[in-house]
Design a protein around this motif. Sequence first.
Motif, PDB file in Angstrom:
ATOM      1  N   SER A 172       0.811  -1.212   0.000  1.00 10.86           N
ATOM      2  CA  SER A 172       0.000   0.000   0.000  1.00 10.86           C
ATOM      3  C   SER A 172       0.847   1.265   0.000  1.00 10.86           C
ATOM      4  O   SER A 172       0.323   2.360   0.237  1.00 10.86           O
ATOM      5  N   SER A 175      -8.826  -0.740  -7.006  1.00  3.30           N
ATOM      6  CA  SER A 175      -9.301  -1.976  -6.369  1.00  3.30           C
ATOM      7  C   SER A 175      -8.316  -3.134  -6.387  1.00  3.30           C
ATOM      8  O   SER A 175      -8.645  -4.184  -5.839  1.00  3.30           O
ATOM      9  N   THR A 227      -4.600  -1.821  -2.925  1.00  2.27           N
ATOM     10  CA  THR A 227      -5.582  -2.159  -1.889  1.00  2.27           C
ATOM     11  C   THR A 227      -5.344  -3.544  -1.303  1.00  2.27           C
ATOM     12  O   THR A 227      -6.006  -3.910  -0.332  1.00  2.27           O
ATOM     13  N   THR A 230      -4.449   8.874  -4.104  1.00  2.00           N
ATOM     14  CA  THR A 230      -4.652   7.477  -3.706  1.00  2.00           C
ATOM     15  C   THR A 230      -3.827   7.153  -2.474  1.00  2.00           C
ATOM     16  O   THR A 230      -4.296   6.494  -1.548  1.00  2.00           O
ATOM     17  N   LEU A 266      -5.171   5.763   1.071  1.00  4.33           N
ATOM     18  CA  LEU A 266      -4.660   4.528   1.675  1.00  4.33           C
ATOM     19  C   LEU A 266      -4.205   4.784   3.106  1.00  4.33           C
ATOM     20  O   LEU A 266      -4.382   3.936   3.990  1.00  4.33           O
ATOM     21  N   LEU A 324     -12.791   1.548   1.591  1.00  7.47           N
ATOM     22  CA  LEU A 324     -12.117   0.849   0.488  1.00  7.47           C
ATOM     23  C   LEU A 324     -13.052   0.689  -0.714  1.00  7.47           C
ATOM     24  O   LEU A 324     -12.659   0.903  -1.865  1.00  7.47           O
TER      25      LEU A 324
END
Length: 574
Positions: free
Chosen positions: A197, A223, A227, A278, A282, A301
Amino acid sequence: MIWKISMNLTSMVFLLLGSVSSIVLSVYELMFNKCYVIEWEIISVNSSVIEVSYVFDWMALMFLGFVLLISSMVLFYSGSYMEGDYNLDRFIYLVLAFVASMGVLIVSPNLISILLGWDGLGLVSYALVIYYQNEKSANAGMLTVLSNRVGDVAILLSIGLMLSMGSWNFLFSSLYLSDELNLLMKFLIVVAAMTKSAQIPFSAWLPAAMAAPTPVSSLVHSSTLVTAGVFLMIRFSPALVNSEAQVFLLLVSCLTMFMSGLGANFEYDLKKIIALSTLSQLGVMLSIIGMGFSGLAFFHLLTHALFKALLFMCAGVIIHNVKGFQDIRYMGSLSSFMPLTSMMMNLSNLALCGAPFLAGFYSKDLILEVAFMSWINVVSFVLYVLATSLTVSYTFRLIYYSLSGDFNLIGLSNISDESVVMTNPMLVLSSGAVVGGASLSWVIFPEMHMICMSGLMKMLVLLVSFAGGLTGYLMNLMNLDYKLNCLSLYGVTVFVGSMWNLPFLSTFNLSNLSLTSGGYVIKLSDKGWSEVLGGQGGFNFLVKSSVFGQVFQDNSVKVIMKIFLMSLIVILLL
Protein backbone atom coordinates in the motif's frame (compact mmCIF):
# COMPACT_ATOMS: atom_id res chain seq x y z
CA MET A 1 -8.58 -5.22 -34.91
CA ILE A 2 -12.16 -6.51 -34.90
CA TRP A 3 -11.10 -9.69 -33.12
CA LYS A 4 -9.28 -7.70 -30.43
CA ILE A 5 -12.25 -5.46 -29.75
CA SER A 6 -14.60 -8.45 -29.57
CA MET A 7 -12.22 -10.16 -27.16
CA ASN A 8 -12.31 -6.97 -25.14
CA LEU A 9 -16.11 -7.01 -24.99
CA THR A 10 -16.27 -10.75 -24.23
CA SER A 11 -13.96 -10.34 -21.23
CA MET A 12 -16.02 -7.36 -20.07
CA VAL A 13 -19.30 -9.30 -20.23
CA PHE A 14 -17.98 -12.29 -18.28
CA LEU A 15 -16.42 -10.06 -15.60
CA LEU A 16 -19.64 -8.06 -15.32
CA LEU A 17 -21.70 -11.24 -14.83
CA GLY A 18 -19.25 -12.42 -12.18
CA SER A 19 -19.48 -9.03 -10.47
CA VAL A 20 -23.27 -9.06 -10.26
CA SER A 21 -23.26 -12.66 -8.97
CA SER A 22 -20.66 -11.88 -6.28
CA ILE A 23 -22.46 -8.76 -5.02
CA VAL A 24 -25.86 -10.50 -4.88
CA LEU A 25 -24.38 -13.50 -3.05
CA SER A 26 -22.55 -11.24 -0.59
CA VAL A 27 -25.78 -9.39 0.28
CA TYR A 28 -27.49 -12.78 0.76
CA GLU A 29 -24.72 -13.96 3.11
CA LEU A 30 -24.84 -10.68 5.01
CA MET A 31 -28.61 -10.92 5.51
CA PHE A 32 -28.60 -14.58 6.63
CA ASN A 33 -25.19 -14.55 8.38
CA LYS A 34 -23.64 -17.32 6.28
CA CYS A 35 -20.10 -18.13 5.18
CA TYR A 36 -18.77 -20.82 2.83
CA VAL A 37 -15.29 -22.38 3.12
CA ILE A 38 -13.66 -24.67 0.53
CA GLU A 39 -10.55 -26.51 1.70
CA TRP A 40 -8.38 -29.36 0.48
CA GLU A 41 -5.10 -30.76 1.76
CA ILE A 42 -1.94 -30.89 -0.38
CA ILE A 43 0.73 -32.24 2.00
CA SER A 44 1.21 -32.76 5.74
CA VAL A 45 4.62 -32.06 7.34
CA ASN A 46 5.17 -32.66 11.08
CA SER A 47 1.49 -32.13 11.88
CA SER A 48 1.51 -28.85 9.90
CA VAL A 49 -0.87 -29.28 6.99
CA ILE A 50 -0.20 -27.39 3.75
CA GLU A 51 -3.63 -26.91 2.31
CA VAL A 52 -5.45 -24.73 -0.18
CA SER A 53 -8.47 -23.11 1.39
CA TYR A 54 -10.81 -20.41 0.16
CA VAL A 55 -13.33 -18.53 2.26
CA PHE A 56 -16.40 -16.97 0.65
CA ASP A 57 -17.78 -14.65 3.31
CA TRP A 58 -19.75 -11.47 2.59
CA MET A 59 -16.65 -9.27 2.81
CA ALA A 60 -14.61 -11.28 0.28
CA LEU A 61 -17.51 -11.61 -2.15
CA MET A 62 -18.46 -7.93 -1.97
CA PHE A 63 -14.89 -6.78 -2.58
CA LEU A 64 -14.49 -9.36 -5.36
CA GLY A 65 -17.69 -8.03 -6.95
CA PHE A 66 -16.32 -4.48 -6.93
CA VAL A 67 -12.99 -5.63 -8.39
CA LEU A 68 -14.78 -7.45 -11.21
CA LEU A 69 -17.10 -4.50 -11.86
CA ILE A 70 -14.25 -1.98 -12.14
CA SER A 71 -12.08 -4.34 -14.22
CA SER A 72 -14.97 -4.96 -16.65
CA MET A 73 -15.43 -1.20 -17.09
CA VAL A 74 -11.66 -0.77 -17.54
CA LEU A 75 -11.55 -3.44 -20.27
CA PHE A 76 -14.47 -1.84 -22.10
CA TYR A 77 -12.78 1.57 -21.77
CA SER A 78 -9.49 0.11 -23.09
CA GLY A 79 -11.16 -0.76 -26.39
CA SER A 80 -10.99 2.90 -27.33
CA TYR A 81 -8.05 4.12 -25.23
CA MET A 82 -5.67 1.38 -26.46
CA GLU A 83 -6.99 1.46 -30.02
CA GLY A 84 -4.18 1.08 -32.51
CA ASP A 85 -1.90 -0.68 -30.02
CA TYR A 86 -0.24 -3.67 -31.66
CA ASN A 87 -0.22 -5.64 -28.40
CA LEU A 88 -3.82 -5.10 -27.28
CA ASP A 89 -4.44 -8.84 -26.84
CA ARG A 90 -1.37 -9.12 -24.60
CA PHE A 91 -2.62 -6.12 -22.61
CA ILE A 92 -6.00 -7.80 -22.05
CA TYR A 93 -4.38 -11.05 -20.96
CA LEU A 94 -2.21 -9.16 -18.47
CA VAL A 95 -5.23 -7.31 -17.03
CA LEU A 96 -7.14 -10.60 -16.68
CA ALA A 97 -4.12 -12.19 -14.95
CA PHE A 98 -4.00 -9.15 -12.66
CA VAL A 99 -7.65 -9.55 -11.72
CA ALA A 100 -7.23 -13.32 -11.20
CA SER A 101 -4.29 -12.74 -8.82
CA MET A 102 -6.34 -10.23 -6.83
CA GLY A 103 -9.26 -12.67 -6.70
CA VAL A 104 -7.01 -15.41 -5.27
CA LEU A 105 -5.72 -13.00 -2.62
CA ILE A 106 -9.21 -11.85 -1.64
CA VAL A 107 -10.70 -15.31 -1.00
CA SER A 108 -7.59 -16.83 0.66
CA PRO A 109 -7.72 -17.20 4.46
CA ASN A 110 -4.21 -18.63 4.87
CA LEU A 111 -0.76 -17.25 4.15
CA ILE A 112 0.34 -20.03 1.79
CA SER A 113 -2.41 -19.35 -0.74
CA ILE A 114 -2.25 -15.59 -0.14
CA LEU A 115 1.38 -15.68 -1.25
CA LEU A 116 0.24 -17.00 -4.63
CA GLY A 117 -1.99 -13.99 -5.28
CA TRP A 118 0.48 -11.62 -3.59
CA ASP A 119 3.38 -12.65 -5.86
CA GLY A 120 1.06 -12.76 -8.87
CA LEU A 121 0.14 -9.12 -8.32
CA GLY A 122 3.80 -8.14 -8.05
CA LEU A 123 4.82 -10.00 -11.19
CA VAL A 124 1.92 -8.84 -13.40
CA SER A 125 2.23 -5.26 -12.14
CA TYR A 126 5.88 -5.28 -13.28
CA ALA A 127 4.81 -6.52 -16.72
CA LEU A 128 2.18 -3.76 -16.95
CA VAL A 129 4.45 -0.94 -15.74
CA ILE A 130 7.09 -1.78 -18.38
CA TYR A 131 4.37 -2.18 -21.03
CA TYR A 132 5.56 0.75 -23.16
CA GLN A 133 9.15 -0.59 -23.23
CA ASN A 134 11.20 2.55 -22.74
CA GLU A 135 13.86 3.51 -20.21
CA LYS A 136 11.51 5.42 -17.92
CA SER A 137 9.09 2.49 -17.78
CA ALA A 138 11.94 0.04 -17.12
CA ASN A 139 13.22 2.11 -14.18
CA ALA A 140 9.72 2.52 -12.76
CA GLY A 141 9.04 -1.20 -13.12
CA MET A 142 12.27 -2.12 -11.36
CA LEU A 143 11.50 0.26 -8.47
CA THR A 144 7.97 -1.19 -8.23
CA VAL A 145 8.97 -4.84 -8.22
CA LEU A 146 11.93 -4.41 -5.83
CA SER A 147 9.84 -2.41 -3.34
CA ASN A 148 7.16 -5.10 -3.41
CA ARG A 149 9.76 -7.86 -2.88
CA VAL A 150 10.29 -6.53 0.64
CA GLY A 151 6.66 -7.35 1.40
CA ASP A 152 7.02 -10.78 -0.22
CA VAL A 153 9.96 -11.58 2.07
CA ALA A 154 7.93 -10.43 5.09
CA ILE A 155 5.09 -12.80 4.10
CA LEU A 156 7.58 -15.67 3.68
CA LEU A 157 9.06 -15.02 7.14
CA SER A 158 5.54 -14.89 8.59
CA ILE A 159 4.82 -18.30 7.04
CA GLY A 160 7.89 -19.66 8.82
CA LEU A 161 6.83 -18.12 12.14
CA MET A 162 3.31 -19.56 11.84
CA LEU A 163 4.73 -23.08 11.46
CA SER A 164 4.57 -23.55 15.25
CA MET A 165 0.80 -22.95 15.19
CA GLY A 166 0.09 -26.09 13.17
CA SER A 167 -1.83 -24.17 10.53
CA TRP A 168 -1.51 -21.11 8.33
CA ASN A 169 -5.20 -20.20 8.56
CA PHE A 170 -4.78 -16.82 10.24
CA LEU A 171 -8.48 -16.07 9.77
CA PHE A 172 -9.46 -18.90 12.14
CA SER A 173 -6.64 -18.39 14.66
CA SER A 174 -6.71 -14.62 15.07
CA LEU A 175 -7.49 -14.84 18.81
CA TYR A 176 -4.32 -16.85 19.41
CA LEU A 177 -2.37 -14.40 17.24
CA SER A 178 -3.36 -11.57 19.57
CA ASP A 179 -0.90 -13.00 22.11
CA GLU A 180 2.14 -10.80 22.80
CA LEU A 181 4.49 -13.64 21.82
CA ASN A 182 3.58 -13.14 18.15
CA LEU A 183 4.64 -9.48 18.03
CA LEU A 184 7.38 -10.13 15.45
CA MET A 185 4.97 -11.83 13.09
CA LYS A 186 2.48 -8.98 13.44
CA PHE A 187 5.18 -6.45 12.60
CA LEU A 188 6.13 -8.50 9.53
CA ILE A 189 2.51 -8.54 8.32
CA VAL A 190 2.29 -4.76 8.90
CA VAL A 191 5.52 -4.23 6.89
CA ALA A 192 4.12 -6.40 4.07
CA ALA A 193 0.94 -4.30 3.98
CA MET A 194 3.01 -1.10 4.05
CA THR A 195 5.02 -2.12 0.99
CA LYS A 196 1.94 -3.10 -1.04
CA SER A 197 0.00 0.00 0.00
CA ALA A 198 3.09 2.24 -0.45
CA GLN A 199 3.30 3.71 3.03
CA ILE A 200 6.42 5.55 4.23
CA PRO A 201 9.27 4.61 3.51
CA PHE A 202 8.00 2.56 0.53
CA SER A 203 5.98 5.38 -1.07
CA ALA A 204 8.27 6.13 -4.02
CA TRP A 205 7.04 3.31 -6.26
CA LEU A 206 3.41 4.44 -6.41
CA PRO A 207 3.88 7.66 -8.46
CA ALA A 208 6.60 5.88 -10.49
CA ALA A 209 4.09 3.17 -11.47
CA MET A 210 2.20 5.85 -13.44
CA ALA A 211 4.40 4.78 -16.39
CA ALA A 212 1.77 2.07 -17.01
CA PRO A 213 -1.15 2.74 -19.39
CA THR A 214 -3.94 4.83 -17.83
CA PRO A 215 -6.55 1.99 -17.79
CA VAL A 216 -4.08 -0.03 -15.71
CA SER A 217 -3.62 2.93 -13.35
CA SER A 218 -7.40 3.11 -12.98
CA LEU A 219 -7.50 -0.56 -11.98
CA VAL A 220 -4.38 -0.51 -9.78
CA HIS A 221 -5.31 2.56 -7.75
CA SER A 222 -8.94 1.69 -7.19
CA SER A 223 -9.30 -1.98 -6.37
CA THR A 224 -6.27 -4.19 -7.01
CA LEU A 225 -2.56 -3.78 -6.27
CA VAL A 226 -2.43 -0.99 -3.67
CA THR A 227 -5.58 -2.16 -1.89
CA ALA A 228 -4.12 -5.66 -1.34
CA GLY A 229 -2.20 -4.43 1.71
CA VAL A 230 -5.29 -2.75 3.15
CA PHE A 231 -7.38 -5.89 2.65
CA LEU A 232 -4.68 -8.04 4.30
CA MET A 233 -4.70 -5.72 7.32
CA ILE A 234 -8.51 -5.89 7.47
CA ARG A 235 -8.27 -9.69 7.59
CA PHE A 236 -5.49 -9.52 10.20
CA SER A 237 -7.10 -6.75 12.29
CA PRO A 238 -8.29 -9.00 15.19
CA ALA A 239 -4.67 -10.03 15.78
CA LEU A 240 -3.50 -6.40 16.06
CA VAL A 241 -5.74 -5.42 18.97
CA ASN A 242 -3.81 -3.61 21.74
CA SER A 243 -0.39 -4.29 20.23
CA GLU A 244 2.57 -2.05 19.45
CA ALA A 245 2.17 -2.92 15.76
CA GLN A 246 -1.21 -1.18 15.78
CA VAL A 247 0.25 2.08 17.13
CA PHE A 248 3.13 1.86 14.65
CA LEU A 249 0.66 1.43 11.77
CA LEU A 250 -1.38 4.44 12.95
CA LEU A 251 1.61 6.81 13.08
CA VAL A 252 3.12 5.68 9.77
CA SER A 253 -0.19 5.91 7.90
CA CYS A 254 -0.97 9.37 9.32
CA LEU A 255 2.47 10.59 8.21
CA THR A 256 1.91 9.12 4.74
CA MET A 257 -1.48 10.78 4.53
CA PHE A 258 0.04 14.18 5.35
CA MET A 259 3.13 13.73 3.14
CA SER A 260 1.16 12.75 0.04
CA GLY A 261 -1.39 15.56 0.49
CA LEU A 262 1.40 18.11 0.81
CA GLY A 263 3.31 16.73 -2.18
CA ALA A 264 0.23 16.77 -4.44
CA ASN A 265 -0.06 20.55 -3.97
CA PHE A 266 3.36 20.95 -5.61
CA GLU A 267 2.88 18.42 -8.43
CA TYR A 268 2.02 19.29 -12.04
CA ASP A 269 1.69 15.81 -13.56
CA LEU A 270 -2.04 14.95 -13.77
CA LYS A 271 -1.63 11.23 -13.16
CA LYS A 272 0.86 11.75 -10.32
CA ILE A 273 -1.53 14.12 -8.53
CA ILE A 274 -4.23 11.44 -8.63
CA ALA A 275 -1.66 8.81 -7.54
CA LEU A 276 -0.74 10.93 -4.52
CA SER A 277 -4.43 11.30 -3.70
CA THR A 278 -4.65 7.48 -3.71
CA LEU A 279 -1.69 7.36 -1.33
CA SER A 280 -3.49 9.80 0.97
CA GLN A 281 -6.67 7.69 1.00
CA LEU A 282 -4.66 4.53 1.68
CA GLY A 283 -3.24 6.34 4.70
CA VAL A 284 -6.82 7.07 5.84
CA MET A 285 -7.77 3.38 5.54
CA LEU A 286 -4.70 2.02 7.33
CA SER A 287 -4.88 4.65 10.07
CA ILE A 288 -8.45 3.70 10.97
CA ILE A 289 -7.36 0.02 11.01
CA GLY A 290 -4.62 1.18 13.40
CA MET A 291 -7.40 2.39 15.71
CA GLY A 292 -9.24 -0.93 15.50
CA PHE A 293 -12.12 -0.04 13.15
CA SER A 294 -11.56 -2.44 10.26
CA GLY A 295 -15.23 -2.30 9.16
CA LEU A 296 -14.94 1.43 8.44
CA ALA A 297 -11.72 0.83 6.49
CA PHE A 298 -13.50 -1.76 4.33
CA PHE A 299 -16.40 0.65 3.76
CA HIS A 300 -14.00 3.39 2.62
CA LEU A 301 -12.12 0.85 0.49
CA LEU A 302 -15.27 0.14 -1.53
CA THR A 303 -16.44 3.73 -1.93
CA HIS A 304 -12.93 4.90 -2.79
CA ALA A 305 -12.68 2.22 -5.49
CA LEU A 306 -15.71 3.65 -7.31
CA PHE A 307 -14.72 7.30 -7.51
CA LYS A 308 -10.97 6.70 -7.92
CA ALA A 309 -11.50 4.44 -10.95
CA LEU A 310 -13.77 7.15 -12.40
CA LEU A 311 -11.17 9.85 -11.70
CA PHE A 312 -8.44 7.96 -13.54
CA MET A 313 -10.75 7.26 -16.47
CA CYS A 314 -11.54 10.97 -16.73
CA ALA A 315 -7.82 11.74 -16.59
CA GLY A 316 -7.25 9.21 -19.39
CA VAL A 317 -9.88 10.84 -21.61
CA ILE A 318 -8.32 14.27 -21.00
CA ILE A 319 -4.77 13.03 -21.74
CA HIS A 320 -6.10 11.28 -24.86
CA ASN A 321 -7.71 14.52 -26.09
CA VAL A 322 -4.87 16.92 -25.31
CA LYS A 323 -2.47 14.90 -27.49
CA GLY A 324 -0.74 13.00 -24.71
CA PHE A 325 0.21 15.92 -22.46
CA GLN A 326 0.08 15.11 -18.74
CA ASP A 327 1.23 18.50 -17.41
CA ILE A 328 -1.84 20.31 -16.06
CA ARG A 329 -0.34 23.67 -17.11
CA TYR A 330 -1.00 22.69 -20.74
CA MET A 331 -4.71 22.25 -20.05
CA GLY A 332 -7.35 24.68 -18.86
CA SER A 333 -10.96 25.58 -19.69
CA LEU A 334 -11.69 21.98 -20.67
CA SER A 335 -15.24 22.28 -19.31
CA SER A 336 -16.12 24.29 -22.44
CA PHE A 337 -14.96 21.54 -24.79
CA MET A 338 -15.62 18.37 -22.74
CA PRO A 339 -18.68 19.05 -20.57
CA LEU A 340 -19.51 15.40 -19.90
CA THR A 341 -15.97 14.42 -18.88
CA SER A 342 -15.61 17.63 -16.86
CA MET A 343 -18.86 16.91 -15.03
CA MET A 344 -17.77 13.39 -14.13
CA MET A 345 -14.29 14.53 -13.12
CA ASN A 346 -15.77 17.19 -10.85
CA LEU A 347 -18.10 14.55 -9.43
CA SER A 348 -15.23 12.19 -8.60
CA ASN A 349 -13.14 15.06 -7.22
CA LEU A 350 -15.94 16.17 -4.91
CA ALA A 351 -16.48 12.56 -3.80
CA LEU A 352 -12.76 12.39 -2.99
CA CYS A 353 -13.03 15.54 -0.91
CA GLY A 354 -15.98 14.10 1.02
CA ALA A 355 -18.58 16.54 -0.33
CA PRO A 356 -21.97 15.91 1.35
CA PHE A 357 -24.14 13.09 0.00
CA LEU A 358 -21.58 11.73 -2.47
CA ALA A 359 -19.88 8.35 -2.03
CA GLY A 360 -16.80 9.64 -0.24
CA PHE A 361 -18.84 11.62 2.27
CA TYR A 362 -20.46 8.58 3.89
CA SER A 363 -17.16 6.78 4.49
CA LYS A 364 -14.60 9.54 4.92
CA ASP A 365 -16.70 11.75 7.18
CA LEU A 366 -17.61 8.77 9.34
CA ILE A 367 -13.94 7.74 9.60
CA LEU A 368 -12.89 11.24 10.68
CA GLU A 369 -15.67 11.50 13.26
CA VAL A 370 -14.83 8.09 14.74
CA ALA A 371 -11.14 9.04 14.76
CA PHE A 372 -11.88 12.28 16.60
CA MET A 373 -13.92 10.35 19.19
CA SER A 374 -11.39 7.56 19.79
CA TRP A 375 -8.10 7.39 21.75
CA ILE A 376 -6.20 9.33 19.09
CA ASN A 377 -3.12 11.32 20.17
CA VAL A 378 -2.48 14.98 19.39
CA VAL A 379 0.03 14.29 16.58
CA SER A 380 -2.37 12.00 14.74
CA PHE A 381 -5.26 14.43 15.27
CA VAL A 382 -3.29 17.35 13.76
CA LEU A 383 -2.14 15.19 10.84
CA TYR A 384 -5.74 14.10 10.17
CA VAL A 385 -6.98 17.70 10.08
CA LEU A 386 -4.10 18.93 7.90
CA ALA A 387 -4.41 15.99 5.49
CA THR A 388 -8.16 16.59 5.09
CA SER A 389 -7.54 20.25 4.30
CA LEU A 390 -4.70 19.47 1.88
CA THR A 391 -6.85 16.92 0.02
CA VAL A 392 -9.45 19.57 -0.81
CA SER A 393 -6.69 22.09 -1.59
CA TYR A 394 -4.96 20.02 -4.29
CA THR A 395 -8.33 18.91 -5.67
CA PHE A 396 -9.48 22.48 -6.29
CA ARG A 397 -6.03 23.38 -7.60
CA LEU A 398 -6.45 20.55 -10.13
CA ILE A 399 -9.95 21.78 -11.02
CA TYR A 400 -8.60 25.28 -11.66
CA TYR A 401 -5.70 24.18 -13.84
CA SER A 402 -7.54 21.59 -15.93
CA LEU A 403 -11.23 22.50 -16.06
CA SER A 404 -11.86 26.15 -15.30
CA GLY A 405 -8.68 28.16 -15.88
CA ASP A 406 -7.31 29.71 -19.07
CA PHE A 407 -7.05 27.54 -22.17
CA ASN A 408 -3.32 26.84 -22.58
CA LEU A 409 -3.21 24.17 -25.29
CA ILE A 410 -2.12 24.84 -28.88
CA GLY A 411 -4.55 26.79 -31.06
CA LEU A 412 -5.56 24.02 -33.46
CA SER A 413 -7.01 21.45 -31.07
CA ASN A 414 -9.89 19.05 -31.54
CA ILE A 415 -11.16 18.30 -28.02
CA SER A 416 -14.50 16.61 -27.48
CA ASP A 417 -16.43 13.85 -25.68
CA GLU A 418 -17.12 11.96 -28.88
CA SER A 419 -15.69 8.57 -27.77
CA VAL A 420 -18.76 6.67 -26.52
CA VAL A 421 -16.62 3.60 -25.72
CA MET A 422 -14.75 5.65 -23.11
CA THR A 423 -17.64 7.71 -21.73
CA ASN A 424 -20.15 4.85 -21.23
CA PRO A 425 -18.16 2.98 -18.52
CA MET A 426 -17.47 6.34 -16.88
CA LEU A 427 -21.25 6.95 -16.65
CA VAL A 428 -21.67 3.58 -14.90
CA LEU A 429 -19.00 4.41 -12.33
CA SER A 430 -20.30 7.97 -11.89
CA SER A 431 -23.67 6.57 -10.81
CA GLY A 432 -21.73 4.47 -8.29
CA ALA A 433 -19.89 7.58 -7.09
CA VAL A 434 -23.26 9.27 -6.42
CA VAL A 435 -25.35 6.51 -4.84
CA GLY A 436 -22.67 3.96 -3.88
CA GLY A 437 -21.86 5.46 -0.49
CA ALA A 438 -25.46 5.65 0.72
CA SER A 439 -26.31 2.16 -0.60
CA LEU A 440 -23.25 0.55 0.99
CA SER A 441 -23.86 2.29 4.31
CA TRP A 442 -27.39 0.86 4.42
CA VAL A 443 -26.11 -2.63 3.59
CA ILE A 444 -22.96 -2.78 5.75
CA PHE A 445 -24.15 -0.70 8.74
CA PRO A 446 -27.88 -1.38 9.10
CA GLU A 447 -27.88 -0.43 12.80
CA MET A 448 -27.46 3.15 13.94
CA HIS A 449 -24.67 4.16 16.32
CA MET A 450 -24.51 7.19 18.57
CA ILE A 451 -21.84 9.79 17.73
CA CYS A 452 -21.24 12.10 20.67
CA MET A 453 -19.26 15.18 19.67
CA SER A 454 -19.32 18.90 20.33
CA GLY A 455 -20.67 21.23 17.67
CA LEU A 456 -17.20 22.51 16.76
CA MET A 457 -15.75 19.00 16.40
CA LYS A 458 -18.76 17.93 14.34
CA MET A 459 -18.30 20.85 11.95
CA LEU A 460 -14.49 20.67 11.94
CA VAL A 461 -14.29 18.41 8.87
CA LEU A 462 -16.50 20.69 6.77
CA LEU A 463 -14.70 23.81 8.01
CA VAL A 464 -11.18 22.58 7.17
CA SER A 465 -12.43 21.21 3.85
CA PHE A 466 -13.94 24.57 2.92
CA ALA A 467 -10.78 26.42 4.02
CA GLY A 468 -8.53 24.04 2.07
CA GLY A 469 -10.61 24.28 -1.10
CA LEU A 470 -10.74 28.07 -0.94
CA THR A 471 -6.98 28.26 -0.39
CA GLY A 472 -6.16 25.84 -3.22
CA TYR A 473 -8.37 27.61 -5.74
CA LEU A 474 -7.66 31.24 -4.86
CA MET A 475 -3.87 30.83 -4.64
CA ASN A 476 -3.88 29.69 -8.27
CA LEU A 477 -6.57 32.11 -9.42
CA MET A 478 -4.62 35.10 -8.06
CA ASN A 479 -1.40 33.74 -9.59
CA LEU A 480 0.14 33.27 -6.14
CA ASP A 481 1.01 29.67 -6.93
CA TYR A 482 4.47 28.23 -6.39
CA LYS A 483 6.08 29.85 -9.45
CA LEU A 484 8.30 32.77 -8.49
CA ASN A 485 7.54 32.92 -4.79
CA CYS A 486 8.84 29.41 -4.25
CA LEU A 487 12.29 30.30 -5.66
CA SER A 488 13.19 31.96 -2.37
CA LEU A 489 12.42 28.67 -0.64
CA TYR A 490 13.70 26.41 -3.39
CA GLY A 491 15.10 23.73 -1.06
CA VAL A 492 11.86 23.44 0.91
CA THR A 493 9.83 23.33 -2.32
CA VAL A 494 11.95 20.54 -3.78
CA PHE A 495 11.86 18.59 -0.51
CA VAL A 496 8.08 18.82 -0.16
CA GLY A 497 7.33 18.33 -3.84
CA SER A 498 9.50 15.23 -4.12
CA MET A 499 7.71 13.31 -1.34
CA TRP A 500 10.40 14.15 1.25
CA ASN A 501 13.17 12.86 -1.08
CA LEU A 502 11.81 9.31 -0.92
CA PRO A 503 12.32 8.59 -4.66
CA PHE A 504 15.96 9.69 -4.31
CA LEU A 505 16.50 7.56 -1.21
CA SER A 506 14.73 4.58 -2.73
CA THR A 507 16.75 4.53 -5.92
CA PHE A 508 20.19 6.06 -5.47
CA ASN A 509 21.66 5.93 -1.97
CA LEU A 510 20.20 2.66 -0.77
CA SER A 511 20.84 0.88 -4.05
CA ASN A 512 24.44 2.10 -4.15
CA LEU A 513 24.95 1.08 -0.53
CA SER A 514 23.47 -2.36 -1.09
CA LEU A 515 25.43 -2.91 -4.32
CA THR A 516 28.72 -1.79 -2.74
CA SER A 517 28.24 -3.87 0.40
CA GLY A 518 27.09 -6.78 -1.76
CA GLY A 519 30.32 -6.48 -3.79
CA TYR A 520 32.42 -6.61 -0.62
CA VAL A 521 30.49 -9.65 0.62
CA ILE A 522 31.03 -11.44 -2.71
CA LYS A 523 34.78 -10.67 -2.63
CA LEU A 524 35.16 -11.83 0.96
CA SER A 525 32.88 -14.84 0.86
CA ASP A 526 32.01 -16.24 -2.58
CA LYS A 527 35.28 -15.25 -4.23
CA GLY A 528 37.38 -15.15 -1.05
CA TRP A 529 37.49 -17.38 1.99
CA SER A 530 34.75 -19.72 0.78
CA GLU A 531 36.87 -20.41 -2.31
CA VAL A 532 40.06 -20.93 -0.27
CA LEU A 533 38.37 -23.16 2.30
CA GLY A 534 35.66 -24.52 0.03
CA GLY A 535 35.57 -25.61 -3.59
CA GLN A 536 38.91 -24.47 -5.00
CA GLY A 537 40.81 -25.05 -1.75
CA GLY A 538 39.45 -28.57 -1.45
CA PHE A 539 40.26 -29.26 -5.10
CA ASN A 540 43.88 -28.09 -4.70
CA PHE A 541 44.29 -30.14 -1.50
CA LEU A 542 43.01 -33.28 -3.20
CA VAL A 543 45.28 -32.73 -6.23
CA LYS A 544 48.40 -32.32 -4.05
CA SER A 545 47.43 -35.31 -1.89
CA SER A 546 46.94 -37.51 -4.93
CA VAL A 547 50.35 -36.48 -6.31
CA PHE A 548 51.95 -37.20 -2.94
CA GLY A 549 50.26 -40.59 -2.77
CA GLN A 550 51.30 -41.40 -6.33
CA VAL A 551 54.97 -40.82 -5.40
CA PHE A 552 54.70 -43.36 -2.59
CA GLN A 553 52.94 -45.83 -4.87
CA ASP A 554 55.89 -45.58 -7.30
CA ASN A 555 58.24 -46.94 -4.49
CA SER A 556 60.84 -44.26 -5.10
CA VAL A 557 63.70 -45.05 -2.63
CA LYS A 558 65.32 -41.66 -3.18
CA VAL A 559 62.21 -39.80 -2.09
CA ILE A 560 61.67 -42.08 0.89
CA MET A 561 65.28 -41.56 2.06
CA LYS A 562 64.92 -37.78 1.65
CA ILE A 563 61.76 -37.81 3.78
CA PHE A 564 63.48 -40.01 6.38
CA LEU A 565 66.51 -37.66 6.63
CA MET A 566 64.27 -34.60 6.90
CA SER A 567 62.27 -36.25 9.64
CA LEU A 568 65.48 -37.15 11.51
CA ILE A 569 66.77 -33.57 11.29
CA VAL A 570 63.49 -32.23 12.65
CA ILE A 571 63.60 -34.70 15.56
CA LEU A 572 67.19 -33.75 16.40
CA LEU A 573 66.39 -30.05 16.30
CA LEU A 574 63.48 -30.56 18.67
